[in-house]
Design an enzyme around this catalytic site. Structure first.
Site, PDB file in Angstrom:
ATOM      1  CE  LYS A  94      -4.064  -2.544   1.955  1.00 26.94           C
ATOM      2  NZ  LYS A  94      -5.576  -3.157   2.949  1.00 26.94           N
ATOM      3  CG  HIS A 148      -7.059  -2.868  -2.792  1.00 24.51           C
ATOM      4  ND1 HIS A 148      -7.659  -2.521  -1.628  1.00 24.51           N
ATOM      5  CD2 HIS A 148      -5.951  -3.797  -1.812  1.00 24.51           C
ATOM      6  CE1 HIS A 148      -7.028  -3.020  -0.306  1.00 24.51           C
ATOM      7  NE2 HIS A 148      -6.333  -3.823  -0.803  1.00 24.51           N
ATOM      8  CD  GLU A 162      -7.772  -7.827  -0.819  1.00 23.46           C
ATOM      9  OE1 GLU A 162      -6.771  -8.057  -0.158  1.00 23.46           O
ATOM     10  OE2 GLU A 162      -7.616  -6.395  -0.790  1.00 23.46           O
TER      11      GLU A 162
END
Ligand code: PGA
Length: 251
Positions: free
Chosen positions: A10, A94, A166
């Site tokens: 990240k 993401h 996720e």
């Protein structure tokens, strides 16, 4: 198939010195481990520093890319540029980008296609928020994210794609949707079957997609996740070299 363990750094660490230190520790800790494929995805600014290292276990990846090859797109980084720096993988879609930057499934789909044309292997992230989960929409959300994200992808390209499931409510690191709960291996298994069914219905015998789990994975829980998952997308725990090495050595 080797388990795929991906480090998603990240927006960390803040300095190149720290990034090099973390990278070198991980490389040293996992050298000679051939049973696992490890991918490190640092911020864009560090990728060129790591491009010439040579370790058969570790591959380089990026956390995003743009959908055009080049041109007047201020601030963007193209998949060809990343390929040129030695990246093999790219994380796309993401939830932090969906939420903070308004990335839509349509934008993500363009990125998946561009990444494939540049020769990168996309890791397409999907997952439901806490709210969507509590209102019983998980299945619909995942279906929609797959259908739109994969739109126009040919059956022969499916083997190049990894789906990272996720659940947004399980991701650590200040996520406003985070709960104290984590999915159980059984719960993950059910979701994986759903994902795999969608792929086999859409792509037939070419629909054997790799599916991995991400969300608060660490050295203490990685083994149980890996009983049902073909790999892990690791955020917070990939910033601590010893912890990340343990995840890999535990396999
Ligand atoms: P986490 O992040 O391991 O810190 O929960 C995973 C991810 O967001 O990819």
């Amino acid at each position: 198939m080797k388990p795929l363990i991906i480090a998603n750094w990240k927006c960390n660490p803040i300095t190149l010195t720290e990034a090099k230190e973390l990278f070198n520790k991980i490389v040293k800790g996992v050298e000679n481990i051939e049973s696992v494929e490890v991918v490190i995805c640092p911020p864009f600014t560090y990728i060129s520093t790591f491009q010439h290292f040579n370790n058969p276990t570790i591959k380089l990846g990026s956390q995003d890319c743009f959908w055009e090859e080049k041109g007047a797109y201020t601030g963007e980084v193209s998949p060809k540029m990343l390929k040129d720096l030695g990246c093999e993988y790219v994380i796309l879609g993401h939830s932090e980008r969906r939420r903070n930057l308004g990335e839509t499934d349509e934008m993500i789909n363009k990125k998946v296609k561009a990444a494939l044309s540049a020769g990168l292997l996309p890791i397409l992230c999907i997952g439901e928020t806490k709210e969507q989960r509590e209102s019983g929409k998980t299945e619909d959300i995942l279906k929609e994210q797959i259908e739109l994200g994969m739109s126009g992808i040919l059956p022969d390209q499916v083997s190049k794609i990894t789906i990272a499931y996720e659940p947004v409510w399980a991701i650590s690191g200040g996520d406003p949707y985070k709960t104290e709960e984590l999915p159980t291996p059984n719960g993950i298994n059910k979701i994986f079957s759903l994902i795999k069914n969608i792929f086999s219905e859409t792509y037939g015998d070419k629909g054997l997609v790799k599916v991995i789990y991400g969300g608060s994975a660490n050295a203490a829980n990685s083994k149980s996740f890996l009983e049902v998952s073909e790999g892990l997308l690791v955020g917070g725990a990939s910033l601590k070299a010893e912890e990340f090495i343990k995840i890999i050595k535990n396999i």
